[in-house]
Design a protein around this motif. Structure first.
Motif, PDB file in Angstrom:
ATOM      1  N   ALA A 282     108.485  47.924 -25.475  1.00 42.46           N
ATOM      2  CA  ALA A 282     107.331  48.043 -24.581  1.00 42.46           C
ATOM      3  C   ALA A 282     106.932  46.722 -23.929  1.00 42.46           C
ATOM      4  O   ALA A 282     105.762  46.494 -23.648  1.00 42.46           O
ATOM      5  N   SER A 283     107.887  45.838 -23.684  1.00 44.40           N
ATOM      6  CA  SER A 283     107.590  44.569 -23.021  1.00 44.40           C
ATOM      7  C   SER A 283     108.275  44.513 -21.664  1.00 44.40           C
ATOM      8  O   SER A 283     109.320  45.136 -21.453  1.00 44.40           O
ATOM      9  N   SER A 284     107.688  43.749 -20.739  1.00 42.07           N
ATOM     10  CA  SER A 284     108.309  43.534 -19.435  1.00 42.07           C
ATOM     11  C   SER A 284     107.873  42.182 -18.899  1.00 42.07           C
ATOM     12  O   SER A 284     106.845  41.630 -19.305  1.00 42.07           O
ATOM     13  N   VAL A 285     108.681  41.648 -17.984  1.00 46.60           N
ATOM     14  CA  VAL A 285     108.371  40.374 -17.333  1.00 46.60           C
ATOM     15  C   VAL A 285     108.489  40.561 -15.832  1.00 46.60           C
ATOM     16  O   VAL A 285     109.487  41.098 -15.338  1.00 46.60           O
ATOM     17  N   LEU A 286     107.451  40.136 -15.105  1.00 47.15           N
ATOM     18  CA  LEU A 286     107.472  40.159 -13.648  1.00 47.15           C
ATOM     19  C   LEU A 286     107.705  38.744 -13.129  1.00 47.15           C
ATOM     20  O   LEU A 286     107.018  37.802 -13.539  1.00 47.15           O
ATOM     21  N   VAL A 287     108.650  38.599 -12.240  1.00 45.90           N
ATOM     22  CA  VAL A 287     108.913  37.327 -11.556  1.00 45.90           C
ATOM     23  C   VAL A 287     108.691  37.560 -10.066  1.00 45.90           C
ATOM     24  O   VAL A 287     109.254  38.507  -9.494  1.00 45.90           O
ATOM     25  N   SER A 288     107.867  36.722  -9.425  1.00 43.48           N
ATOM     26  CA  SER A 288     107.534  36.922  -8.009  1.00 43.48           C
ATOM     27  C   SER A 288     107.602  35.602  -7.243  1.00 43.48           C
ATOM     28  O   SER A 288     107.144  34.556  -7.733  1.00 43.48           O
ATOM     29  N   PHE A 289     108.153  35.669  -6.044  1.00 39.32           N
ATOM     30  CA  PHE A 289     108.192  34.525  -5.134  1.00 39.32           C
ATOM     31  C   PHE A 289     107.939  35.043  -3.719  1.00 39.32           C
ATOM     32  O   PHE A 289     108.461  36.098  -3.328  1.00 39.32           O
ATOM     33  N   GLY A 290     107.135  34.312  -2.948  1.00 42.58           N
ATOM     34  CA  GLY A 290     106.879  34.735  -1.572  1.00 42.58           C
ATOM     35  C   GLY A 290     106.386  33.591  -0.719  1.00 42.58           C
ATOM     36  O   GLY A 290     105.938  32.548  -1.226  1.00 42.58           O
ATOM     37  N   GLN A 291     106.451  33.794   0.598  1.00 45.85           N
ATOM     38  CA  GLN A 291     105.981  32.787   1.549  1.00 45.85           C
ATOM     39  C   GLN A 291     105.248  33.458   2.711  1.00 45.85           C
ATOM     40  O   GLN A 291     105.579  34.586   3.105  1.00 45.85           O
ATOM     41  N   TYR A 292     104.259  32.730   3.229  1.00 50.09           N
ATOM     42  CA  TYR A 292     103.468  33.155   4.390  1.00 50.09           C
ATOM     43  C   TYR A 292     103.719  32.150   5.511  1.00 50.09           C
ATOM     44  O   TYR A 292     103.685  30.938   5.282  1.00 50.09           O
ATOM     45  N   PHE A 293     103.960  32.656   6.727  1.00 44.90           N
ATOM     46  CA  PHE A 293     104.223  31.798   7.878  1.00 44.90           C
ATOM     47  C   PHE A 293     103.225  32.124   8.989  1.00 44.90           C
ATOM     48  O   PHE A 293     103.226  33.235   9.526  1.00 44.90           O
ATOM     49  N   LEU A 294     102.370  31.170   9.320  1.00 39.64           N
ATOM     50  CA  LEU A 294     101.443  31.314  10.431  1.00 39.64           C
ATOM     51  C   LEU A 294     102.193  30.991  11.715  1.00 39.64           C
ATOM     52  O   LEU A 294     102.707  29.872  11.873  1.00 39.64           O
ATOM     53  N   LYS A 295     102.277  31.934  12.647  1.00 45.77           N
ATOM     54  CA  LYS A 295     103.145  31.763  13.810  1.00 45.77           C
ATOM     55  C   LYS A 295     102.652  30.676  14.756  1.00 45.77           C
ATOM     56  O   LYS A 295     103.448  29.998  15.402  1.00 45.77           O
ATOM     57  N   SER A 296     101.351  30.469  14.842  1.00 42.25           N
ATOM     58  CA  SER A 296     100.822  29.511  15.818  1.00 42.25           C
ATOM     59  C   SER A 296     100.856  28.069  15.323  1.00 42.25           C
ATOM     60  O   SER A 296     100.731  27.137  16.110  1.00 42.25           O
ATOM     61  N   ASN A 299     101.322  24.355   9.924  1.00 40.44           N
ATOM     62  CA  ASN A 299     100.406  23.832   8.917  1.00 40.44           C
ATOM     63  C   ASN A 299      99.617  24.935   8.219  1.00 40.44           C
ATOM     64  O   ASN A 299      98.888  24.672   7.260  1.00 40.44           O
ATOM     65  N   GLY A 300      99.740  26.175   8.717  1.00 41.75           N
ATOM     66  CA  GLY A 300      99.078  27.314   8.068  1.00 41.75           C
ATOM     67  C   GLY A 300      99.983  28.056   7.113  1.00 41.75           C
ATOM     68  O   GLY A 300      99.628  29.134   6.628  1.00 41.75           O
ATOM     69  N   ASP A 301     101.170  27.500   6.809  1.00 42.22           N
ATOM     70  CA  ASP A 301     102.119  28.164   5.922  1.00 42.22           C
ATOM     71  C   ASP A 301     101.706  28.015   4.454  1.00 42.22           C
ATOM     72  O   ASP A 301     100.924  27.115   4.089  1.00 42.22           O
ATOM     73  N   SER A 302     102.267  28.892   3.608  1.00 43.16           N
ATOM     74  CA  SER A 302     101.933  28.880   2.186  1.00 43.16           C
ATOM     75  C   SER A 302     103.104  29.442   1.384  1.00 43.16           C
ATOM     76  O   SER A 302     103.881  30.267   1.898  1.00 43.16           O
ATOM     77  N   THR A 303     103.221  29.015   0.121  1.00 44.53           N
ATOM     78  CA  THR A 303     104.260  29.504  -0.779  1.00 44.53           C
ATOM     79  C   THR A 303     103.619  29.922  -2.100  1.00 44.53           C
ATOM     80  O   THR A 303     102.736  29.220  -2.621  1.00 44.53           O
ATOM     81  N   SER A 304     104.062  31.062  -2.639  1.00 43.90           N
ATOM     82  CA  SER A 304     103.481  31.625  -3.861  1.00 43.90           C
ATOM     83  C   SER A 304     104.556  31.803  -4.927  1.00 43.90           C
ATOM     84  O   SER A 304     105.653  32.291  -4.649  1.00 43.90           O
ATOM     85  N   TYR A 305     104.204  31.416  -6.175  1.00 44.98           N
ATOM     86  CA  TYR A 305     105.070  31.622  -7.332  1.00 44.98           C
ATOM     87  C   TYR A 305     104.274  32.390  -8.387  1.00 44.98           C
ATOM     88  O   TYR A 305     103.089  32.098  -8.602  1.00 44.98           O
TER      89      TYR A 305
END
Length: 363
Positions: A282-296, A299-305
């Motif tokens: 009954a155990s599990s592990v979630l691994v997540s990675f993502g990025q946000y890109f502001l088109k204009s 400097n508005g970009d972001s990275t998530s772990y």
């Protein structure tokens, strides 16, 4: 869950016996409480949180069999803060979902406060075992909430044919409220899900009328923002990988998201995540990675772990431990968001590193 089954006559409704039908109402809920530690801009915060992995809520689901394969259905769902007992969101009693509809061979149609096809895709592909789209999921940090839930809406879900299911929604946004542009918040959305065996994929489109500023009048001009969302996952024996990619366009002139006027800048974001299951019992592990890109502006970009361990104590109760980090460029202020709303506030250009330990109980 608690169910009540009763003939309509027991409720004091007078009608001919021939129209009596099987009816049921189910009371359900999820309680989520956690202790979170975070560091941002050199400041440390330790606090008790509600709705970190799963939005804390209770609700009622009702069904009445109308015969011939048709049924009347409804759902009322209230979100609240477990740590202090207050109502969450906009303070409305049923702030998460509130709708009534008909289900039949044609599918299901419902009217009220509904989730959009985009939200259905977010929740299906931003993974977790105790709940999806929660603390640590990159998509949860970057999702724009007014594109996920809409009041004054009609939602339709088709029957599944050859693995395909159609979802559609139309909403009247501010619904002609005085002092607001007549079409502000008007939303139209359609999504298509394909599922075969262990594979699932979605493609969604949503357009929403927005005003570029937080202060609006009836004369404020509005524009149409357009969202495109694509997602896929495959369930293997020990791991389920998933990916989401969202594109938003036509948000020119909007420098930051403004929920009250449905405004979001033009952007892309993606999440790649994997749920590793069958780890011990009954155990599990979630691994997540993502990025946000502001088109204009880059400097508005972001990275998530994100990394989250979940352990199921019983069928209804689970515990979790998590670690997450969001790294923002100078114009970005994203944080590690809770499943029920924003997390600890982050100033533009600051990063946040956070850890969490919590418990989820379902009834």
């Amino acid at each position: 869950m608690k169910r009540w089954h009763a003939p309509l006559a027991a409720l004091g409704i007078v009608a001919a016996p021939s129209v009596f039908a099987q009816s049921s109402v189910t009371l359900y809920g999820i309680l989520d409480s956690a202790i979170q530690y975070a560091n941002t801009g050199g400041k440390t915060t330790v606090r008790q949180d509600s709705s970190s992995v799963a939005p804390t809520r209770w609700g009622l689901i009702g069904t009445e069999d109308l015969g011939g394969g048709y049924a009347a259905v409804f759902k009322l769902e209230n979100g609240f803060n477990l740590n202090n007992g207050t109502i969450s969101g906009n303070g409305a009693l049923f702030n998460r979902e509130a709708w009534v509809g008909i289900r039949g061979p044609f599918g299901q149609i419902q009217l009220g406060n509904n989730y959009t096809p985009l939200f259905t895709t977010y929740a299906s592909y931003s993974l977790g075992s105790l709940n999806t789209l929660g603390w640590g999921n990159a998509a949860n940090n970057y999702v724009f909430v007014p594109a996920a839930r809409t009041a004054n809406s009609v939602r339709y879900v088709s029957p599944t044919i050859a693995g395909l299911t159609l979802r559609a929604l139309y909403a009247r946004g501010t619904n002609g409220a005085s002092g607001a542009p007549p079409t502000l918040g008007d939303t139209a959305s359609v999504g298509l899900n394909f599922k075969t065996g262990a594979f699932s994929a979605d493609a969604d489109y949503l357009q929403q009328r927005f005003a570029p500023t937080a202060s609006v009048t009836a004369a404020t001009g509005v524009s149409t923002g357009r969202y495109y969302l694509f997602a896929a996952k495959y369930t293997f024996e020990y791991v389920t990988p998933a990916v989401l990619y969202e594109i938003h366009r036509n948000g020119g002139g909007v420098s930051s998201a403004i929920s009250g006027s449905y405004a979001s800048p033009s952007h892309d974001f993606y999440e790649v995540n994997a749920l590793i299951h069958k780890i011990g019992w009954a155990s599990s592990v979630l691994v997540s990675f993502g990025q946000y890109f502001l088109k204009s502006n880059g400097n508005g970009d972001s990275t998530s772990y994100g990394l989250r361990y979940e352990y199921q104590l019983s069928k209804r109760t689970g515990v979790y431990l998590g670690f997450a980090e969001v790294r923002n460029h100078s114009k970005a202020s994203f944080t590690v968001s809770n499943a029920g709303g924003p997390g600890i506030a982050v100033a533009a250009g600051q990063n946040i590193t956070a850890g969490i330990a919590g418990i989820v109980h379902k009834f």
